[in-house]
Motif scaffolding. Structure first.
Motif, PDB file in Angstrom:
ATOM      1  N   ASP A  14       0.829  -1.211   0.000  1.00 47.58           N
ATOM      2  CA  ASP A  14       0.000   0.000   0.000  1.00 47.58           C
ATOM      3  C   ASP A  14       0.859   1.255   0.000  1.00 47.58           C
ATOM      4  N   ARG A  15       0.320   2.285  -0.608  1.00 45.04           N
ATOM      5  CA  ARG A  15       0.927   3.617  -0.591  1.00 45.04           C
ATOM      6  C   ARG A  15      -0.038   4.502   0.176  1.00 45.04           C
ATOM      7  N   LEU A  16       0.422   5.044   1.281  1.00 44.28           N
ATOM      8  CA  LEU A  16      -0.443   5.816   2.165  1.00 44.28           C
ATOM      9  C   LEU A  16      -0.113   7.300   2.099  1.00 44.28           C
ATOM     10  N   ARG A  17      -1.111   8.099   2.384  1.00 41.71           N
ATOM     11  CA  ARG A  17      -0.921   9.541   2.523  1.00 41.71           C
ATOM     12  C   ARG A  17      -1.836  10.013   3.641  1.00 41.71           C
ATOM     13  N   LEU A  18      -1.564  11.207   4.126  1.00 42.69           N
ATOM     14  CA  LEU A  18      -2.447  11.763   5.143  1.00 42.69           C
ATOM     15  C   LEU A  18      -3.818  11.986   4.530  1.00 42.69           C
ATOM     16  N   ALA A  19      -4.850  11.742   5.307  1.00 45.01           N
ATOM     17  CA  ALA A  19      -6.224  11.932   4.838  1.00 45.01           C
ATOM     18  C   ALA A  19      -6.457  13.424   4.577  1.00 45.01           C
ATOM     19  N   PRO A  20      -7.411  13.738   3.712  1.00 47.65           N
ATOM     20  CA  PRO A  20      -7.723  15.146   3.467  1.00 47.65           C
ATOM     21  C   PRO A  20      -8.040  15.873   4.781  1.00 47.65           C
ATOM     22  N   GLY A  21      -7.426  17.031   4.969  1.00 48.83           N
ATOM     23  CA  GLY A  21      -7.660  17.817   6.171  1.00 48.83           C
ATOM     24  C   GLY A  21      -6.753  17.469   7.339  1.00 48.83           C
ATOM     25  N   VAL A  22      -5.939  16.418   7.209  1.00 50.34           N
ATOM     26  CA  VAL A  22      -5.035  16.005   8.290  1.00 50.34           C
ATOM     27  C   VAL A  22      -3.653  16.597   8.026  1.00 50.34           C
ATOM     28  N   MET A  23      -3.050  17.132   9.076  1.00 53.91           N
ATOM     29  CA  MET A  23      -1.717  17.724   8.970  1.00 53.91           C
ATOM     30  C   MET A  23      -0.808  17.165  10.054  1.00 53.91           C
ATOM     31  N   LEU A  24       0.440  16.951   9.706  1.00 53.28           N
ATOM     32  CA  LEU A  24       1.463  16.579  10.678  1.00 53.28           C
ATOM     33  C   LEU A  24       2.094  17.875  11.157  1.00 53.28           C
ATOM     34  N   ARG A  25       1.983  18.149  12.450  1.00 55.33           N
ATOM     35  CA  ARG A  25       2.466  19.417  13.002  1.00 55.33           C
ATOM     36  C   ARG A  25       3.313  19.186  14.246  1.00 55.33           C
ATOM     37  N   ASN A  26       4.264  20.093  14.429  1.00 51.53           N
ATOM     38  CA  ASN A  26       5.109  20.068  15.616  1.00 51.53           C
ATOM     39  C   ASN A  26       4.700  21.219  16.521  1.00 51.53           C
ATOM     40  N   ASP A  27       4.287  20.893  17.734  1.00 50.12           N
ATOM     41  CA  ASP A  27       3.991  21.915  18.736  1.00 50.12           C
ATOM     42  C   ASP A  27       5.293  22.140  19.493  1.00 50.12           C
ATOM     43  N   ARG A  28       6.057  23.113  19.064  1.00 47.78           N
ATOM     44  CA  ARG A  28       7.376  23.361  19.661  1.00 47.78           C
ATOM     45  C   ARG A  28       7.271  23.757  21.124  1.00 47.78           C
ATOM     46  N   ARG A  29       6.203  24.424  21.445  1.00 47.51           N
ATOM     47  CA  ARG A  29       6.016  24.873  22.829  1.00 47.51           C
ATOM     48  C   ARG A  29       5.939  23.690  23.801  1.00 47.51           C
ATOM     49  N   ARG A  30       5.241  22.657  23.373  1.00 44.57           N
ATOM     50  CA  ARG A  30       5.092  21.461  24.214  1.00 44.57           C
ATOM     51  C   ARG A  30       6.094  20.364  23.852  1.00 44.57           C
ATOM     52  N   GLY A  31       6.781  20.537  22.744  1.00 46.25           N
ATOM     53  CA  GLY A  31       7.734  19.521  22.305  1.00 46.25           C
ATOM     54  C   GLY A  31       7.049  18.250  21.847  1.00 46.25           C
ATOM     55  N   GLN A  32       5.898  18.393  21.164  1.00 41.94           N
ATOM     56  CA  GLN A  32       5.131  17.229  20.718  1.00 41.94           C
ATOM     57  C   GLN A  32       4.811  17.329  19.233  1.00 41.94           C
ATOM     58  N   TRP A  33       4.887  16.189  18.563  1.00 45.23           N
ATOM     59  CA  TRP A  33       4.408  16.078  17.193  1.00 45.23           C
ATOM     60  C   TRP A  33       3.000  15.517  17.254  1.00 45.23           C
TER      61      TRP A  33
END
Length: 103
Positions: A14-33
């Protein structure tokens, strides 16, 4: 009563991608992805982040299949491929079932 058909598990081809509307983000303030979607949020631990980065297309790497990501993780963590594959496929199936990734 209608039974809901089980969703097939993610396969290595399978070839996967993030679903529409989903984003991978880094919350630098909390140190969490995290995976952010409308009205939901999933905080990723170190291993989950590694799996998403290796196996899910988030832009220019959308042509990579899950098997290539498993191979990369196996090398990076010097772990048995069968164990890595089982864990990765289970996690990706769960992420797909929750609507964070699509094939």
């Amino acid at each position: 009563m209608n039974a809901i058909a089980p969703t097939p598990a993610i396969a290595e081809a399978d070839r996967l991608r993030l679903a529409p509307g989903v984003m991978l983000r880094n919350d630098r303030r909390r140190g969490q992805w995290m995976l952010m979607a409308p009205e939901r949020l999933l905080v990723l631990d170190e291993m989950a982040l590694a799996v998403v980065r290796a196996c899910v297309g988030t832009g220019g790497d959308a042509d990579a299949d899950v098997a290539a990501g498993i191979d990369r993780l196996t090398t990076e963590y010097d772990a048995p491929r069968a164990e890595v594959a089982a864990d990765v496929l289970e996690m990706l199936t769960d992420l797909r079932n929750k609507g964070y990734v699509v094939s």
